[in-house]
Design an enzyme around this catalytic site. Structure first.
Site, PDB file in Angstrom:
ATOM      1  N   PHE A  11     -25.749  42.956  -9.191  1.00  0.00           N
ATOM      2  CA  PHE A  11     -24.875  43.434 -10.259  1.00  0.00           C
ATOM      3  C   PHE A  11     -25.601  43.361 -11.593  1.00  0.00           C
ATOM      4  O   PHE A  11     -25.533  44.267 -12.394  1.00  0.00           O
ATOM      5  CB  PHE A  11     -23.570  42.623 -10.278  1.00  0.00           C
ATOM      6  CG  PHE A  11     -22.483  43.260 -11.086  1.00  0.00           C
ATOM      7  CD1 PHE A  11     -21.736  44.299 -10.554  1.00  0.00           C
ATOM      8  CD2 PHE A  11     -22.219  42.838 -12.373  1.00  0.00           C
ATOM      9  CE1 PHE A  11     -20.736  44.900 -11.305  1.00  0.00           C
ATOM     10  CE2 PHE A  11     -21.225  43.431 -13.126  1.00  0.00           C
ATOM     11  CZ  PHE A  11     -20.474  44.467 -12.590  1.00  0.00           C
ATOM     12  N   ALA A  42     -20.539  40.005  -5.115  1.00  0.00           N
ATOM     13  CA  ALA A  42     -20.455  38.673  -4.516  1.00  0.00           C
ATOM     14  C   ALA A  42     -19.438  38.599  -3.376  1.00  0.00           C
ATOM     15  O   ALA A  42     -19.624  37.824  -2.437  1.00  0.00           O
ATOM     16  CB  ALA A  42     -20.130  37.635  -5.586  1.00  0.00           C
ATOM     17  N   GLU A  44     -18.983  40.699  -1.114  1.00  0.00           N
ATOM     18  CA  GLU A  44     -19.569  41.259   0.096  1.00  0.00           C
ATOM     19  C   GLU A  44     -20.631  40.352   0.726  1.00  0.00           C
ATOM     20  O   GLU A  44     -21.045  40.582   1.864  1.00  0.00           O
ATOM     21  CB  GLU A  44     -20.183  42.630  -0.194  1.00  0.00           C
ATOM     22  CG  GLU A  44     -19.161  43.721  -0.465  1.00  0.00           C
ATOM     23  CD  GLU A  44     -18.517  43.656  -1.849  1.00  0.00           C
ATOM     24  OE1 GLU A  44     -17.320  43.977  -1.949  1.00  0.00           O
ATOM     25  OE2 GLU A  44     -19.202  43.281  -2.830  1.00  0.00           O
ATOM     26  N   GLU A  71     -12.666  38.907 -19.190  1.00  0.00           N
ATOM     27  CA  GLU A  71     -11.367  38.733 -19.831  1.00  0.00           C
ATOM     28  C   GLU A  71     -10.208  38.714 -18.847  1.00  0.00           C
ATOM     29  O   GLU A  71      -9.072  38.509 -19.250  1.00  0.00           O
ATOM     30  CB  GLU A  71     -11.158  39.858 -20.844  1.00  0.00           C
ATOM     31  CG  GLU A  71     -12.168  39.811 -21.988  1.00  0.00           C
ATOM     32  CD  GLU A  71     -11.962  40.950 -22.978  1.00  0.00           C
ATOM     33  OE1 GLU A  71     -11.016  41.741 -22.801  1.00  0.00           O
ATOM     34  OE2 GLU A  71     -12.762  41.029 -23.915  1.00  0.00           O
ATOM     35  N   THR A  72     -10.486  38.924 -17.565  1.00  0.00           N
ATOM     36  CA  THR A  72      -9.398  38.997 -16.596  1.00  0.00           C
ATOM     37  C   THR A  72      -9.547  37.911 -15.533  1.00  0.00           C
ATOM     38  O   THR A  72     -10.542  37.197 -15.466  1.00  0.00           O
ATOM     39  CB  THR A  72      -9.383  40.373 -15.895  1.00  0.00           C
ATOM     40  OG1 THR A  72     -10.546  40.477 -15.065  1.00  0.00           O
ATOM     41  CG2 THR A  72      -9.357  41.513 -16.906  1.00  0.00           C
ATOM     42  N   HIS A  74     -10.140  38.348 -12.533  1.00  0.00           N
ATOM     43  CA  HIS A  74     -11.088  38.790 -11.506  1.00  0.00           C
ATOM     44  C   HIS A  74     -12.208  37.769 -11.284  1.00  0.00           C
ATOM     45  O   HIS A  74     -12.655  37.570 -10.162  1.00  0.00           O
ATOM     46  CB  HIS A  74     -11.667  40.151 -11.902  1.00  0.00           C
ATOM     47  CG  HIS A  74     -12.519  40.778 -10.858  1.00  0.00           C
ATOM     48  ND1 HIS A  74     -12.014  41.213  -9.652  1.00  0.00           N
ATOM     49  CD2 HIS A  74     -13.844  41.041 -10.821  1.00  0.00           C
ATOM     50  CE1 HIS A  74     -12.990  41.720  -8.927  1.00  0.00           C
ATOM     51  NE2 HIS A  74     -14.113  41.628  -9.610  1.00  0.00           N
ATOM     52  N   ARG A 112     -29.947  29.341 -15.655  1.00  0.00           N
ATOM     53  CA  ARG A 112     -29.845  28.936 -14.253  1.00  0.00           C
ATOM     54  C   ARG A 112     -30.686  29.818 -13.328  1.00  0.00           C
ATOM     55  O   ARG A 112     -31.219  29.348 -12.333  1.00  0.00           O
ATOM     56  CB  ARG A 112     -28.376  28.943 -13.822  1.00  0.00           C
ATOM     57  CG  ARG A 112     -27.637  27.750 -14.394  1.00  0.00           C
ATOM     58  CD  ARG A 112     -26.138  27.950 -14.508  1.00  0.00           C
ATOM     59  NE  ARG A 112     -25.518  26.759 -15.068  1.00  0.00           N
ATOM     60  CZ  ARG A 112     -25.559  26.411 -16.354  1.00  0.00           C
ATOM     61  NH1 ARG A 112     -26.200  27.160 -17.226  1.00  0.00           N
ATOM     62  NH2 ARG A 112     -24.979  25.302 -16.769  1.00  0.00           N
TER      63      ARG A 112
END
Length: 139
Positions: A11, A42, A44, A71-72, A74, A112
Site C-alpha cells: 500500500f 493487510a 488479504e 480519520e475513520t 477502518h 519502524r
C-alpha cells in the site's frame, strides 16, 4: 535451507520496500532463501498465507505491511482483523513473523520500517525463523 515466503500488503511502496529489505537481509543472513508475494492490503495477508501454506512449498512466512491511522474506524478493523487472522494461522502451527506495522503516522512507520532504525521487517523474519525452529524441535 528453508524457503520463506514474505507476504506483503503493498500500500505504501517506500515503506514496504524498507520492510522487505530488512526481512530479506535477516533471512539471507540465516542462510535461507526468500520469495515475495504481494497482496492488495493487510486484510488479504492471512488468506494468502493460508493458501501458500496449503501448497507446502514454504517452510515459514513473514507478513509485512503498514496500516496508518486515518480519520475513520477502518484503521481498527484492518489492524485487528489482520492480526487476528495471522494469530489464527499461528495457532494452527504455521510459523509466521508478523511485521504488519500499525502506526499513528508516517514518521512512526518510517522509523519502524527502516532497516537502519527499528528494522521491524528484519524482526518479523527473525520471529518466523524462530517459530520454524521451534516447530522442528517439537516435531
Amino acid at each position: 535451507m528453508a524457503n520463506i515466503l514474505i507476504v506483503e500488503a503493498r500500500f505504501y511502496d517506500h515503506l514496504n520496500d524498507m520492510l522487505i529489505a530488512g526481512a530479506r537481509a535477516a533471512i539471507e543472513a540465516a542462510g535461507h532463501q526468500a520469495e515475495v508475494l504481494t497482496v492488495p492490503g493487510a486484510l488479504e495477508v492471512p488468506g494468502a498465507i493460508a493458501m501458500a501454506a496449503e501448497s507446502e512449498r514454504y517452510d515459514a512466512f513473514v507478513a509485512l505491511g503498514v496500516v496508518i491511522r486515518g480519520e475513520t474506524y477502518h484503521f481498527e478493523i484492518v489492524s485487528n482483523e489482520s492480526a487476528r487472522g495471522i494469530m489464527a494461522l499461528t495457532m494452527d502451527g504455521i510459523p509466521i513473523g508478523n511485521g504488519i506495522l500499525t502506526t499513528e503516522n508516517e514518521a512512526q512507520a518510517i522509523a519502524r520500517a527502516d532497516p537502519a532504525q527499528l528494522n521491524k521487517g528484519g524482526g518479523a523474519a527473525q520471529a518466523a525463523l524462530a517459530m520454524l525452529d521451534l516447530r522442528e524441535r517439537l516435531g
